[in-house]
Write an enzyme that holds these catalytic residues in place. Sequence first.
Site, PDB file in Angstrom:
ATOM      1  N   GLU A 225       0.822  -1.209   0.000  1.00 17.34           N
ATOM      2  CA  GLU A 225       0.000   0.000   0.000  1.00 17.34           C
ATOM      3  C   GLU A 225       0.858   1.262   0.000  1.00 17.34           C
ATOM      4  O   GLU A 225       0.543   2.249  -0.679  1.00 17.34           O
ATOM      5  CB  GLU A 225      -0.933   0.012   1.216  1.00 17.34           C
ATOM      6  CG  GLU A 225      -1.957  -1.114   1.250  1.00 17.34           C
ATOM      7  CD  GLU A 225      -3.045  -0.967   0.188  1.00 17.34           C
ATOM      8  OE1 GLU A 225      -3.027   0.013  -0.576  1.00 17.34           O
ATOM      9  OE2 GLU A 225      -3.909  -1.855   0.120  1.00 17.34           O
ATOM     10  N   ARG A 229       0.759   3.825  -3.326  1.00 19.20           N
ATOM     11  CA  ARG A 229       0.105   5.112  -3.071  1.00 19.20           C
ATOM     12  C   ARG A 229       1.117   6.236  -2.830  1.00 19.20           C
ATOM     13  O   ARG A 229       1.052   7.277  -3.490  1.00 19.20           O
ATOM     14  CB  ARG A 229      -0.842   5.006  -1.878  1.00 19.20           C
ATOM     15  CG  ARG A 229      -1.928   3.955  -2.039  1.00 19.20           C
ATOM     16  CD  ARG A 229      -2.960   4.050  -0.947  1.00 19.20           C
ATOM     17  NE  ARG A 229      -3.743   2.806  -0.834  1.00 19.20           N
ATOM     18  CZ  ARG A 229      -5.021   2.760  -0.468  1.00 19.20           C
ATOM     19  NH1 ARG A 229      -5.674   3.865  -0.172  1.00 19.20           N
ATOM     20  NH2 ARG A 229      -5.652   1.598  -0.374  1.00 19.20           N
ATOM     21  N   ASP A 369      -5.196  -9.931  -8.226  1.00 21.32           N
ATOM     22  CA  ASP A 369      -5.442  -9.065  -9.382  1.00 21.32           C
ATOM     23  C   ASP A 369      -4.200  -8.469 -10.041  1.00 21.32           C
ATOM     24  O   ASP A 369      -3.903  -8.719 -11.213  1.00 21.32           O
ATOM     25  CB  ASP A 369      -6.409  -7.945  -8.991  1.00 21.32           C
ATOM     26  CG  ASP A 369      -6.049  -7.241  -7.687  1.00 21.32           C
ATOM     27  OD1 ASP A 369      -4.995  -7.557  -7.101  1.00 21.32           O
ATOM     28  OD2 ASP A 369      -6.830  -6.366  -7.255  1.00 21.32           O
ATOM     29  N   GLU A 538     -11.911   0.641 -10.581  1.00 19.78           N
ATOM     30  CA  GLU A 538     -11.516  -0.339 -11.594  1.00 19.78           C
ATOM     31  C   GLU A 538     -12.351  -0.275 -12.871  1.00 19.78           C
ATOM     32  O   GLU A 538     -11.815  -0.394 -13.983  1.00 19.78           O
ATOM     33  CB  GLU A 538     -11.565  -1.761 -11.008  1.00 19.78           C
ATOM     34  CG  GLU A 538     -10.475  -2.059 -10.013  1.00 19.78           C
ATOM     35  CD  GLU A 538     -10.742  -1.456  -8.638  1.00 19.78           C
ATOM     36  OE1 GLU A 538      -9.790  -1.270  -7.854  1.00 19.78           O
ATOM     37  OE2 GLU A 538     -11.934  -1.170  -8.343  1.00 19.78           O
ATOM     38  N   THR A 625      -0.746   0.594 -10.383  1.00 21.56           N
ATOM     39  CA  THR A 625      -2.060   0.079 -10.000  1.00 21.56           C
ATOM     40  C   THR A 625      -2.859   1.068  -9.166  1.00 21.56           C
ATOM     41  O   THR A 625      -4.034   0.831  -8.882  1.00 21.56           O
ATOM     42  CB  THR A 625      -1.919  -1.266  -9.258  1.00 21.56           C
ATOM     43  OG1 THR A 625      -3.168  -1.970  -9.272  1.00 21.56           O
ATOM     44  CG2 THR A 625      -1.454  -1.051  -7.820  1.00 21.56           C
TER      45      THR A 625
END
Length: 639
Positions: A225, A229, A369, A538, A625
């Site tokens: 994360e 980010r 994913d 998404e 992502t």
Amino acid sequence: MSKSLPYSMKDVHYDNAKFRHRSCFKMITQTMLTSNLKRDCISCSTGKFLVLLMIGGLAYLMLTNTSSGHSDSNGLAKGVIFKGGIKEGDKSIMDGGNRFRRFWRKPPRLPPRLSPDEKGSNNSFIHDPVKLNADSIWIARQQSVKKAFIHAWSGYKKYAMGFDELMPLSHRGVDGLGGLGATIVDALDTAMIMGADEVVTEAGSWIETHLSHRIKEKGQVNLFETTIRVLGGLLSAYHLSGGEQGMNSTHMGPKSIVYLETAKQLADLLLSAFTSSPTPIPFSDVVLRDHSAHPAPDGQSSTSEVSTLQLEFNYLSTVSGDPKYGVEAMKVLEHLKTLPKVEGLVPIYISPHSGEFNGENIRLGSRGDSYYEYLIKVWLQQGAERDGNFKYLYDMYEEATKGIRHLLVQKSIPKGLVFVGELPSGPKGAFSPKMDHLVCFLPGTLALGATKGITKEKAMKDNLLTFEDLENLKLAEDLAKTCFEMYTVTSTGLAPEIAYFHTEDYFEQGLDGGNKSSEYMNDIIIKYADRHNLLRPETVESLFVLYRITENPKYREWGWQIFEAFEKHTKVDSGGYSSLDDVTRLPPQRRDKMETFFLGETLKYLYLLFADSTVIPLDKFVFNTEAHPFPIKGMSKSE
């Protein structure tokens, strides 16, 4: 005066009295034939001879008036044989005959002409009014998304500045991602792309003043994360603010080097997750102030998390000149290449202690994913070098897409929506018709992998698409349709976190989305525990990519419909937007949480969906992502 005119009244009234001109020859002959000159000339042999001589002379001039150099300007001698066996001399005669026929041909009508006031500032072409109107609509809608972003930021700034996330209903902030001001860093490049200068200044100033100190003093953060980010956001901001001659050398906020130096400070601490592990698989958590790392409580790492660090660390190595970041991150993918797979598909857990996959659960939702997403994106990131030492990534991606189509793709009943299910017990176990909203990243990834970021039209024209590419493009469009219908089937027009699909082996009554007018009401099943909406990106991410690649405007229309539903049901008047508890009920109950990715991803992708395709082009940038764009190697600002 003759009663006949050299042009008709019909021509005078044509095109608002802008009549067309007749040829000089036709005007002379018509005048002769309709005046007293006719009777005088044809009454004597001399007159007849002169008329015939004039006509013959004009015909001769038309036959012999050739352009200088027409026959020999290209250096070919007369008599050279052209295609079809025609000699150049014969070709000249034929050209003369063509000119003779053109001489007698009725001239075309001139098109209507715009007055000077009607002409636009660009006189080189006539604008299509329909296209101009459509463009103005999307520009206006793009600005609506920008206003939504500023509204979201205003709530965060007012009630939660410096915290990771905003709780918009209770007017306070919360640290759920390690306390590094995640919303600020996640939102910064969105503000840069939108030209929201005030937000850029506020976010950049906070980062320059506070983030370095936060990195030194904070405790545990999640490697994945924090990388996607915070590290990703800093590196994207570095490029977009003019770093390495990036997008905009005249920017608001601090100098671009501030973002790079802060990114290096953070990455140096995150590297402990790699160096502390006994295998190439990093530990999941890092304690920043202790410069240490450890595995998750159950000892496992998520497959998607360990394989979704490479874009960020590779780019940091590129711009810092220090290869250590990319080297450590790429060891993960090089190791994953050696492990056994099921037709290219992998379980969702892996052990950092053994370096082996754990369990048999295969899915493209949570924990699985972005493994598939980064295979193609890390390969694309390498630019001209991608077919060298990185070719294995494309091979792994290609094998995985075949496995997805063979093992995970099915159609719902009765309407036949294409969806991607799961194999909770591996390939020998039962198929589950469960599809997370997270899986809706896949249509965009498949389309990107097929054309490598250029339009489908150009790829087809240049004969660049294989049969596999075409299959993946078709699947991408089918899945995008399904992801969109996950929105339209609910009462709010917003998708649930998870959906199930009606198949021959599975159906539950009374669990529809609430929109009784949807033709897919009986295809999509939404369980009570899965009805929340977290403002996820998404689907709009895939709509953005598919619009760029197919240029089909329906994806823009779908995106606008989703945006309107967000505006209607999640906007908080005092500032910010809120997640929802149940998308199938009206009015929906709000969850009091605005995720960082709503500003970092959802609104960014919507803005880019409505923007011109030259803004962050897909053949020159790759998005991590978390929707932070990095330039592809070899792609400079001038390109």
